[in-house]
Motif scaffolding. Sequence first.
Motif, mmCIF file in Angstrom:
data_model
loop_
_atom_site.group_PDB
_atom_site.id
_atom_site.type_symbol
_atom_site.label_atom_id
_atom_site.label_comp_id
_atom_site.label_asym_id
_atom_site.label_seq_id
_atom_site.Cartn_x
_atom_site.Cartn_y
_atom_site.Cartn_z
ATOM 1 N N ARG A 1 -4.724 -7.409 -6.249
ATOM 2 C CA ARG A 1 -4.117 -8.114 -5.108
ATOM 3 C C ARG A 1 -4.647 -7.603 -3.777
ATOM 4 O O ARG A 1 -4.434 -8.227 -2.751
ATOM 5 C CB ARG A 1 -2.589 -7.960 -5.103
ATOM 6 C CG ARG A 1 -1.912 -8.010 -6.449
ATOM 7 C CD ARG A 1 -1.877 -9.414 -7.045
ATOM 8 N NE ARG A 1 -1.374 -9.373 -8.426
ATOM 9 C CZ ARG A 1 -0.094 -9.345 -8.749
ATOM 10 N NH1 ARG A 1 0.822 -9.361 -7.826
ATOM 11 N NH2 ARG A 1 0.266 -9.308 -10.017
ATOM 12 N N PRO B 1 -7.764 -7.156 -2.525
ATOM 13 C CA PRO B 1 -8.840 -7.849 -1.802
ATOM 14 C C PRO B 1 -8.339 -8.979 -0.899
ATOM 15 O O PRO B 1 -8.974 -9.287 0.103
ATOM 16 C CB PRO B 1 -9.729 -8.383 -2.930
ATOM 17 C CG PRO B 1 -9.512 -7.426 -4.055
ATOM 18 C CD PRO B 1 -8.052 -7.061 -3.967
ATOM 19 N N HIS B 2 -7.202 -9.617 -1.240
ATOM 20 C CA HIS B 2 -6.709 -10.684 -0.357
ATOM 21 C C HIS B 2 -5.491 -10.266 0.456
ATOM 22 O O HIS B 2 -4.821 -11.097 1.057
ATOM 23 C CB HIS B 2 -6.479 -12.000 -1.108
ATOM 24 C CG HIS B 2 -5.739 -11.883 -2.410
ATOM 25 N ND1 HIS B 2 -4.433 -11.513 -2.481
ATOM 26 C CD2 HIS B 2 -6.155 -12.084 -3.683
ATOM 27 C CE1 HIS B 2 -4.057 -11.504 -3.746
ATOM 28 N NE2 HIS B 2 -5.090 -11.832 -4.502
ATOM 29 N N LEU C 1 -5.986 -11.338 4.147
ATOM 30 C CA LEU C 1 -5.773 -12.778 4.371
ATOM 31 C C LEU C 1 -4.284 -13.093 4.381
ATOM 32 O O LEU C 1 -3.807 -13.883 5.198
ATOM 33 C CB LEU C 1 -6.454 -13.597 3.254
ATOM 34 C CG LEU C 1 -7.971 -13.546 3.178
ATOM 35 C CD1 LEU C 1 -8.464 -14.280 1.938
ATOM 36 C CD2 LEU C 1 -8.563 -14.173 4.430
ATOM 37 N N ARG C 2 -3.578 -12.448 3.452
ATOM 38 C CA ARG C 2 -2.142 -12.723 3.355
ATOM 39 C C ARG C 2 -1.397 -12.175 4.571
ATOM 40 O O ARG C 2 -0.530 -12.859 5.131
ATOM 41 C CB ARG C 2 -1.584 -12.139 2.051
ATOM 42 C CG ARG C 2 -2.091 -12.877 0.811
ATOM 43 C CD ARG C 2 -1.425 -12.416 -0.472
ATOM 44 N NE ARG C 2 -1.956 -11.157 -0.988
ATOM 45 C CZ ARG C 2 -1.312 -10.000 -0.995
ATOM 46 N NH1 ARG C 2 -0.080 -9.910 -0.505
ATOM 47 N NH2 ARG C 2 -1.864 -8.919 -1.496
#
Length: 404
Positions: A260, A262-263, A266-267
């Motif tokens: 989780r 790596p994003h 973005l989140r």
Amino acid sequence: MPRFNPAESLASMRHEFGEHGGVNMSIEASTTFTVMQAGTMPEIFRGQRGPDQGGCYLYGRHFNPTVYVLGRQVAALEGAEAGYATASGLGAISSTILQLAGHGDHVVADRTLYGGTFALLRDFLPLKSGISTTFVDGKDLAAVESAITARTRMIYAESVSNPTLRVADVPALAAIAKRHGIPLVIDNTFMPMALSPIQMGADIVVHSLTKFMNGASDIIGGAVVGSTAFISSMMDLHTGTLMLLGPTMDPRAAFEVSLRLPHLGLRMAEHGRRALILAMRLAERGLPVSYPGLPSHPDHALLEGLRHPDYGHGGLITLDLGTQQRAERLMETLQNEERFGYMAVSLGYFDTLMSCSAASTSSELAAEDLRRAGISPGLVRISVGLTGSLEQRWEQLARALAKI
Ligand SMILES: *Cc1c(COP(=O)(O)O)cnc(C)c1O
């Protein structure tokens, strides 16, 4: 000095390939490890062999390579030397505090803390280990400094407090800690990537990986990062809290959480973007909304000076409905009629989560503590999700507010 970039730091870590060259690491699902020569075993016990001395591991509670990778990833995100993951956020917090403080020692902590941490410091530790805590208003730097005694072993605060969303002045707290030769411990659960406390002078950062780090509310986890010496001390076979209290993370969970990260950026950016717009619209209507991204927030300027610009101002807003009854009516309408989100504790989920703090996650605090911490009985904490469209969510929220 160029601004620390958590995404670049994570991306420049050595990539951990799977056993067969897979792009994802393998899960090391063994609790015990073989050695090729019998003589290696005593070397492991003497600490002469280990993760950074040619491999050779002992036992899964002490060390697991998959859990270690997750710990190193969290350390990279924070720009810390070392890290290790734990079975829960409170596992990381309690292990850290007990590693730093012993019987008769003292902690200076911000008054506004996650309810479990508050209960640990106020109730559990004095009872079970003779470690006492003086709670102060973390924004009152003089009060923080004057609470320090010869037995104080750490200053403890949250980067953004729960649920009051006050932003800790980490550089100023770090300067006080340094003057007194004690570590500053920061819980950065609310602001991964957006704030980097280690870069501001904090010595140790703890996380609940259960929240934004994970993002799907399916795994409980935690992490502690800091100097290599400190993390190693926590793994000591005779005096290490990670080794001896056993807050061990399952390697399968570590693997899942690792996927989780790596994003996460973005989140965080999207949670923050939506939270800011909802907060601005609520403020335009004159509603008592609090969000550190709003210029009206008392710590807005401080946060602007400390945060990484790519990751927003955090995913949490609070709205004060005055009474618990109105707060509950709003949440029920939002969940059951509007499908805006869920009445549930926790935060950092991809959907919106809402709770009335005084009656839930801060219920460990007595009425007087709640008042002093600035938590009104009608305060609704909203962890703004990523699903649906922003306009759809705003319409649901506006309609629910009109109904109650
Ligand atoms: C949830 C939370 C914790 C505790 O984490 P767990 O993973 O539930 O043990 C600690 N600090 C903060 C700020 C939290 O939100």
